[in-house]
Design a protein around this motif. Structure first.
Motif, PDB file in Angstrom:
ATOM      1  N   VAL A 162       8.260  10.624  17.832  1.00  0.00           N
ATOM      2  CA  VAL A 162       7.970   9.644  16.460  1.00  0.00           C
ATOM      3  C   VAL A 162       7.333   8.476  16.723  1.00  0.00           C
ATOM      4  CG1 VAL A 162      10.336   9.027  16.261  1.00  0.00           C
ATOM      5  CG2 VAL A 162       8.976   9.015  14.442  1.00  0.00           C
ATOM      6  N   SER A 163       6.557   8.046  15.983  1.00  0.00           N
ATOM      7  CA  SER A 163       6.069   6.495  16.067  1.00  0.00           C
ATOM      8  C   SER A 163       6.549   6.019  14.792  1.00  0.00           C
ATOM      9  CB  SER A 163       4.436   6.638  15.988  1.00  0.00           C
ATOM     10  OG  SER A 163       3.970   7.011  17.131  1.00  0.00           O
ATOM     11  N   ILE A 164       7.195   4.893  15.084  1.00  0.00           N
ATOM     12  CA  ILE A 164       7.849   4.130  13.790  1.00  0.00           C
ATOM     13  C   ILE A 164       6.797   3.000  13.500  1.00  0.00           C
ATOM     14  CG2 ILE A 164       9.363   2.604  12.837  1.00  0.00           C
ATOM     15  CD1 ILE A 164      11.267   3.917  15.015  1.00  0.00           C
ATOM     16  N   VAL A 165       6.312   2.861  12.123  1.00  0.00           N
ATOM     17  CA  VAL A 165       5.486   1.720  11.591  1.00  0.00           C
ATOM     18  C   VAL A 165       6.058   0.893  10.772  1.00  0.00           C
ATOM     19  CG1 VAL A 165       3.112   1.414  10.442  1.00  0.00           C
ATOM     20  CG2 VAL A 165       3.405   3.536  11.881  1.00  0.00           C
ATOM     21  N   ARG A 166       6.056  -0.415  11.180  1.00  0.00           N
ATOM     22  CA  ARG A 166       6.993  -1.331  10.535  1.00  0.00           C
ATOM     23  C   ARG A 166       6.198  -2.376   9.796  1.00  0.00           C
ATOM     24  NH1 ARG A 166      10.715  -3.888  14.652  1.00  0.00           N
ATOM     25  NH2 ARG A 166      11.880  -2.089  14.607  1.00  0.00           N
ATOM     26  N   LEU A 167       6.542  -2.534   8.553  1.00  0.00           N
ATOM     27  CA  LEU A 167       6.080  -3.713   7.795  1.00  0.00           C
ATOM     28  C   LEU A 167       7.139  -4.806   7.399  1.00  0.00           C
ATOM     29  CD1 LEU A 167       3.482  -4.879   6.789  1.00  0.00           C
ATOM     30  CD2 LEU A 167       3.683  -3.694   4.752  1.00  0.00           C
ATOM     31  N   LYS A 168       7.016  -6.033   7.498  1.00  0.00           N
ATOM     32  CA  LYS A 168       7.996  -6.895   6.796  1.00  0.00           C
ATOM     33  C   LYS A 168       7.243  -7.622   5.649  1.00  0.00           C
ATOM     34  CE  LYS A 168      10.088  -8.218  11.151  1.00  0.00           C
ATOM     35  NZ  LYS A 168      10.698  -9.365  12.060  1.00  0.00           N
ATOM     36  N   LYS A 169       7.816  -7.496   4.517  1.00  0.00           N
ATOM     37  CA  LYS A 169       7.276  -7.847   3.154  1.00  0.00           C
ATOM     38  C   LYS A 169       8.276  -8.207   2.204  1.00  0.00           C
ATOM     39  CE  LYS A 169       3.566  -6.877  -0.109  1.00  0.00           C
ATOM     40  NZ  LYS A 169       2.415  -6.044  -0.367  1.00  0.00           N
ATOM     41  N   GLY A 170       7.755  -9.603   1.732  1.00  0.00           N
ATOM     42  CA  GLY A 170       8.956  -9.945   0.692  1.00  0.00           C
ATOM     43  C   GLY A 170      10.269 -10.101   1.466  1.00  0.00           C
ATOM     44  N   GLY A 171      10.204 -10.720   2.707  1.00  0.00           N
ATOM     45  CA  GLY A 171      11.585 -11.140   3.486  1.00  0.00           C
ATOM     46  C   GLY A 171      12.388  -9.960   4.007  1.00  0.00           C
ATOM     47  N   LYS A 172      11.838  -8.546   3.716  1.00  0.00           N
ATOM     48  CA  LYS A 172      12.467  -7.596   4.130  1.00  0.00           C
ATOM     49  C   LYS A 172      11.710  -6.717   5.153  1.00  0.00           C
ATOM     50  CE  LYS A 172      15.672  -7.312   0.076  1.00  0.00           C
ATOM     51  NZ  LYS A 172      16.787  -7.601   0.918  1.00  0.00           N
ATOM     52  N   ARG A 173      12.182  -5.687   6.065  1.00  0.00           N
ATOM     53  CA  ARG A 173      11.870  -4.726   6.675  1.00  0.00           C
ATOM     54  C   ARG A 173      11.476  -3.338   6.301  1.00  0.00           C
ATOM     55  NH1 ARG A 173      14.333  -3.892  12.664  1.00  0.00           N
ATOM     56  NH2 ARG A 173      15.708  -2.371  11.417  1.00  0.00           N
ATOM     57  N   PHE A 174      10.557  -3.001   6.198  1.00  0.00           N
ATOM     58  CA  PHE A 174      10.139  -1.403   5.727  1.00  0.00           C
ATOM     59  C   PHE A 174       9.671  -0.504   6.750  1.00  0.00           C
ATOM     60  CE2 PHE A 174       9.933  -4.138   2.257  1.00  0.00           C
ATOM     61  CZ  PHE A 174      11.141  -3.695   1.503  1.00  0.00           C
TER      62      PHE A 174
ATOM     63  N   ASN B  16       0.400   9.382  17.742  1.00  0.00           N
ATOM     64  CA  ASN B  16      -0.873   9.378  17.735  1.00  0.00           C
ATOM     65  C   ASN B  16      -1.553   9.664  16.397  1.00  0.00           C
ATOM     66  OD1 ASN B  16      -1.026   9.140  20.541  1.00  0.00           O
ATOM     67  ND2 ASN B  16      -0.853  11.212  20.857  1.00  0.00           N
ATOM     68  N   LYS B  17      -0.801  10.095  15.328  1.00  0.00           N
ATOM     69  CA  LYS B  17      -1.588  10.254  13.899  1.00  0.00           C
ATOM     70  C   LYS B  17      -1.765   8.825  13.236  1.00  0.00           C
ATOM     71  CE  LYS B  17      -1.892  14.764  13.663  1.00  0.00           C
ATOM     72  NZ  LYS B  17      -3.189  15.378  13.319  1.00  0.00           N
ATOM     73  N   VAL B  18      -1.118   8.005  13.470  1.00  0.00           N
ATOM     74  CA  VAL B  18      -1.271   6.499  12.660  1.00  0.00           C
ATOM     75  C   VAL B  18      -2.776   6.175  13.173  1.00  0.00           C
ATOM     76  CG1 VAL B  18      -0.614   4.263  12.398  1.00  0.00           C
ATOM     77  CG2 VAL B  18       1.315   6.045  12.774  1.00  0.00           C
ATOM     78  N   GLN B  19      -3.107   6.070  14.251  1.00  0.00           N
ATOM     79  CA  GLN B  19      -4.282   5.614  14.823  1.00  0.00           C
ATOM     80  C   GLN B  19      -5.425   6.522  14.268  1.00  0.00           C
ATOM     81  OE1 GLN B  19      -4.343   2.593  16.371  1.00  0.00           O
ATOM     82  NE2 GLN B  19      -6.577   2.634  15.694  1.00  0.00           N
ATOM     83  N   GLU B  20      -5.365   7.909  14.130  1.00  0.00           N
ATOM     84  CA  GLU B  20      -6.300   8.859  13.493  1.00  0.00           C
ATOM     85  C   GLU B  20      -6.234   8.721  12.055  1.00  0.00           C
ATOM     86  OE1 GLU B  20      -5.246  12.830  14.349  1.00  0.00           O
ATOM     87  OE2 GLU B  20      -5.139  12.680  16.619  1.00  0.00           O
TER      88      GLU B  20
ATOM     89  N   ASP C 258       3.996   6.754  -2.230  1.00  0.00           N
ATOM     90  CA  ASP C 258       2.667   7.312  -1.746  1.00  0.00           C
ATOM     91  C   ASP C 258       2.149   5.864  -1.726  1.00  0.00           C
ATOM     92  OD1 ASP C 258       3.008  10.030  -1.614  1.00  0.00           O
ATOM     93  OD2 ASP C 258       1.716  10.535  -3.235  1.00  0.00           O
ATOM     94  N   ASP C 259       2.021   5.099  -2.486  1.00  0.00           N
ATOM     95  CA  ASP C 259       1.151   3.693  -2.668  1.00  0.00           C
ATOM     96  C   ASP C 259       1.796   2.973  -1.432  1.00  0.00           C
ATOM     97  OD1 ASP C 259      -0.437   4.522  -4.362  1.00  0.00           O
ATOM     98  OD2 ASP C 259       0.595   3.541  -6.110  1.00  0.00           O
ATOM     99  N   ILE C 260       3.221   2.873  -1.476  1.00  0.00           N
ATOM    100  CA  ILE C 260       3.768   1.943  -0.341  1.00  0.00           C
ATOM    101  C   ILE C 260       3.619   2.518   0.819  1.00  0.00           C
ATOM    102  CG2 ILE C 260       6.154   1.337   0.337  1.00  0.00           C
ATOM    103  CD1 ILE C 260       6.976   1.527  -2.503  1.00  0.00           C
TER     104      ILE C 260
ATOM    105  N   ILE D 132       1.925   0.706   4.152  1.00  0.00           N
ATOM    106  CA  ILE D 132       2.728   0.273   5.613  1.00  0.00           C
ATOM    107  C   ILE D 132       1.750   0.905   6.479  1.00  0.00           C
ATOM    108  CG2 ILE D 132       4.788   0.935   6.809  1.00  0.00           C
ATOM    109  CD1 ILE D 132       6.311   0.843   4.293  1.00  0.00           C
ATOM    110  N   LEU D 133       1.311   1.859   6.376  1.00  0.00           N
ATOM    111  CA  LEU D 133       0.411   2.653   7.252  1.00  0.00           C
ATOM    112  C   LEU D 133      -0.779   1.751   7.843  1.00  0.00           C
ATOM    113  CD1 LEU D 133      -0.009   6.371   6.421  1.00  0.00           C
ATOM    114  CD2 LEU D 133       0.741   5.529   8.597  1.00  0.00           C
ATOM    115  N   LYS D 134      -1.377   1.024   6.790  1.00  0.00           N
ATOM    116  CA  LYS D 134      -2.356   0.476   6.786  1.00  0.00           C
ATOM    117  C   LYS D 134      -2.255  -1.204   7.349  1.00  0.00           C
ATOM    118  CE  LYS D 134      -6.180  -1.875   4.279  1.00  0.00           C
ATOM    119  NZ  LYS D 134      -6.829  -2.084   2.873  1.00  0.00           N
TER     120      LYS D 134
END
Length: 249
Positions: free
Chosen positions: A15-27, A34-38, A81-83, A87-89
């Motif tokens: 598994v590849s974990i993709v992390r985004l910090k937004k609004g002071g919180k971690r998601f 390998n699918k993230v880069q694709e 879906d939007d969220i 995070i993916l982007k």
């Protein structure tokens, strides 16, 4: 897709974990390796083939889901879906130590392979085995940069091998064909061939001048610039071969 195993047994090699910090919180989201880069490159367009688990987490490894109100507050929407797409982007891919070591090793081997394809022993004009290149990379103190492609690191690696290792090495020569109208050839011939190591064909016909030459790859752009500037589209340079062996026995 639910997590059907204890939270501390999620295998990070799968598994590849993709992390985004937004609004002071971690998601976090859990994706296939390998699918993230694709997805980011536009190769993969089906988000269901990217996500392992169709949820937004605070901590994937612990199985902690993000709260609805936190998602709404941080992203301005609770639409999953939007969220997930944001995070993916924008998110940062988290890489485990073993995975990082494996990726670095694979990247290093790819760089060594590309260098071996592009370079030769100056004395024999024959390529070195990849293992010899890899050993010289260690001797020269070459450090692989994980965030860059193998191709983008080749030039730096070759320069370091030439200055910091004991291995005699040079770039393999390109065999190119240059053609242009005879009038332009008479004017530019000397300027074109002066950058060649070997001129194999040099024919000035009634309509066209043709030259086949072995050049250092760095000369390709120089010759092309001359053609663009002086010939205004009437001249042409094309690569015939780019092999590690410039001469054959």
């Amino acid at each position: 897709m639910p997590i059907n195993q204890p939270s501390n047994q999620i295998k990070l090699t799968n598994v590849s974990i993709v992390r985004l910090k937004k609004g002071g919180k971690r998601f976090e989201i859990a994706c296939y390796k390998n699918k993230v880069q694709e997805w980011r490159n536009g190769v993969e367009t089906n988000i269901d083939d990217v996500l392992q688990i169709a949820n937004v987490f605070v901590n994937v490894s612990k199985g902690e889901l993000a709260k609805h109100q936190d998602l709404k507050k941080s992203f301005g929407t609770a639409e999953q879906d939007d969220i997930v797409k944001e995070i993916l982007k924008k998110g940062e891919v988290q890489v485990g130590e073993k995975e990082r070591e494996h990726d670095l090793s694979a990247l290093r081997k790819e760089i060594a392979t590309l260098v071996a394809e592009k370079c030769v022993d100056p004395a024999t004009q024959h390529p070195y085995p990849v293992g010899v290149i890899d050993k010289a990379m260690t001797e020269a103190g070459f450090s692989v940069q994980q965030g860059k492609t193998a191709k983008s690191q080749v030039s730096q690696c070759i320069k370091l091998l030439q200055t910091e290792s004991e291995l005699p090495i040079q770039r393999a020569r390109m065999r190119v064909r240059v053609t242009m109208p005879t009038a332009d050839g008479k004017k530019l011939r000397e300027k074109i061939v002066e950058g060649a190591e070997t001129v194999e064909v040099d024919e000035m016909g009634q309509q066209e001048w043709e030259a086949v030459m072995l050049i250092d790859p760095g000369q390709f752009r120089i010759i092309n610039d001359i053609l663009q500037k002086e010939c205004k589209g009437r001249g042409r340079i094309e690569t015939m071969t780019f092999a590690a062996t410039a001469t054959t026995n």
